[in-house]
Design a protein around this motif. Structure first.
Motif, PDB file in Angstrom:
ATOM      1  N   ALA A 198       5.094  16.131 -20.648  1.00 33.80           N
ATOM      2  CA  ALA A 198       5.766  17.007 -21.439  1.00 33.80           C
ATOM      3  C   ALA A 198       4.679  17.889 -22.289  1.00 33.80           C
ATOM      4  CB  ALA A 198       6.735  16.475 -22.613  1.00 33.80           C
ATOM      5  N   TYR A 199       4.807  19.229 -22.531  1.00 30.69           N
ATOM      6  CA  TYR A 199       4.017  19.992 -23.211  1.00 30.69           C
ATOM      7  C   TYR A 199       4.490  20.644 -24.332  1.00 30.69           C
ATOM      8  CZ  TYR A 199       1.147  19.163 -18.929  1.00 30.69           C
ATOM      9  OH  TYR A 199       0.468  18.921 -17.881  1.00 30.69           O
ATOM     10  N   LEU A 200       3.412  20.997 -25.210  1.00 30.11           N
ATOM     11  CA  LEU A 200       4.042  21.827 -26.377  1.00 30.11           C
ATOM     12  C   LEU A 200       3.073  22.783 -26.588  1.00 30.11           C
ATOM     13  CD1 LEU A 200       4.715  19.244 -29.318  1.00 30.11           C
ATOM     14  CD2 LEU A 200       6.249  20.580 -28.108  1.00 30.11           C
ATOM     15  N   TYR A 201       3.546  24.239 -26.821  1.00 33.54           N
ATOM     16  CA  TYR A 201       2.494  25.228 -27.224  1.00 33.54           C
ATOM     17  C   TYR A 201       3.108  26.076 -28.454  1.00 33.54           C
ATOM     18  CZ  TYR A 201       5.517  28.032 -24.270  1.00 33.54           C
ATOM     19  OH  TYR A 201       6.613  28.452 -23.553  1.00 33.54           O
ATOM     20  N   PHE A 202       2.350  26.851 -28.983  1.00 38.85           N
ATOM     21  CA  PHE A 202       2.884  27.492 -30.165  1.00 38.85           C
ATOM     22  C   PHE A 202       3.514  28.854 -29.796  1.00 38.85           C
ATOM     23  CE2 PHE A 202       2.508  30.612 -33.724  1.00 38.85           C
ATOM     24  CZ  PHE A 202       3.330  29.871 -34.527  1.00 38.85           C
TER      25      PHE A 202
END
Length: 334
Positions: free
Chosen positions: A182-186
């Motif tokens: 899983a990834y997060l980015y702004f």
């Protein structure tokens, strides 16, 4: 992740970073997305471990031929690769540092053998450091690293730093959940242009907003939180007391002991196993200024699935103002 996969489609890709950062997991996921017949040459782990690691990130182990070369046989790696690589669509060497003791020059071995192979099919090299000469040889360079912040959360990052085919990527925060990465980015556009009247808080804000509820007095913050508690999930970023006095229902408070816990919560919210209008977050003031942005990334992702994020903190105005700059609306009650 899309940029990493797109870049690695052609040429030689170097994935580097410290031990335990998640380099092998990233390499497994990229390779699985790019090819059906993958030759994986390992100087660190055996086939059983790598097969389990592949499943853990959602890769199909049956696509891989995992070969483990103990230290005594590493001088045979390049010969084996040269003789058998045509049977496969993609080559991975993990870790390429294991070749160092078997060849006079790692850089020359990479350039004369592995880089030449990359003209015909993708090659991925995993390294536990950043060998500058390999950095120059590689067509694509992916950095995987982690840090432990002031509240004890370990946060993993991945970034495409260089590619001859495309611009560098943003820095992503990632975590390994069961069966996926899983990834997060702004997202800079967290809220919409539609304004909504929130009578319970006495404010009018854009939909999908971040609201700061702060005060130097605990009772004032609790008074406002009581107005929304029946439509809220309360998240605290650590073991300290944050919502004492609210009389919350069972399961209404979630403690994130690790950043992995935050990813698990986001997965539950995204899959609609948990639904809530407000996600109330407490504990950001315990972070250093440079660490807060990682949690802003997280809040940005949460706003895809909840209506509002309310950041709840208790402190003097000069303390809470460093959090307020990330909010659409600030409610300070004294």
């Amino acid at each position: 992740m899309i940029e990493l996969i797109e870049a690695a489609k052609e040429g030689l890709t170097l994935i580097y970073g410290p031990p335990g950062a998640g380099k092998t997991s990233i390499a497994l996921r990229i390779a699985d997305r790019l090819a059906n017949r993958i030759l994986w040459v390992s100087t660190t782990e055996g086939p059983k471990y790598l097969g389990a690691a592949a499943k853990r990130v959602g890769a199909n182990p049956e696509k891989f031929a995992f070969l483990d070369f103990p230290r005594a046989f590493r001088e045979d790696i390049l010969r084996y690769v040269t003789e058998h690589v045509n049977e496969y669509d993609l080559l991975v060497v993990d870790s390429v540092n294991g070749l160092s003791a078997a060849v006079p020059s790692l850089e020359k071995a990479v350039h004369s053998v592995l880089y030449q192979i990359s003209h015909d099919k993708p090659v991925i090299l995993v390294s536990e450091e950043e060998p500058l000469k390999l950095h120059y040889i590689a067509d694509n360079v992916v950095h995987v690293w982690y840090k432990k912040n002031s509240i004890g959360h370990i946060i993993r990052y991945v970034q495409l730093e260089k590619s001859r085919r495309m611009p560098p990527s943003p820095r992503y925060i990632f975590e390994i959940l069961d069966g996926k990465i899983a990834y997060l980015y702004f997202s800079s556009g967290m809220h919409t242009g539609r304004f909504v009247e929130l009578e319970e808080l006495g404010i009018k804000v854009p939909a999908k907003s971040v609201i700061c509820i702060t005060s130097s007095k605990t009772t004032k913050v609790l008074e406002l939180l009581n107005r929304i508690k029946n439509e809220a999930l309360f998240l605290k970023l650590g073991p300290w007391e944050a919502y004492t006095g609210l009389e919350l229902k069972e399961g209404q408070e979630y403690q994130a002991k690790t950043f992995h816990d935050l990813f698990k919560l986001l997965d539950l919210i995204a899959s609609r196993k948990i639904t809530t209008k407000y996600l109330v977050v407490s504990g950001l003031l315990n972070l250093k200024d440079r660490e807060v942005l990682d949690y802003v990334f997280y809040i940005s992702a949460c706003l895809n699935y909840v209506d509002y994020v309310a950041i709840s903190e208790i402190g003097a105005p000069d303390e809470t103002k460093r959090i307020q700059k990330f909010c659409t609306e600030n409610i300070f009650v004294d």
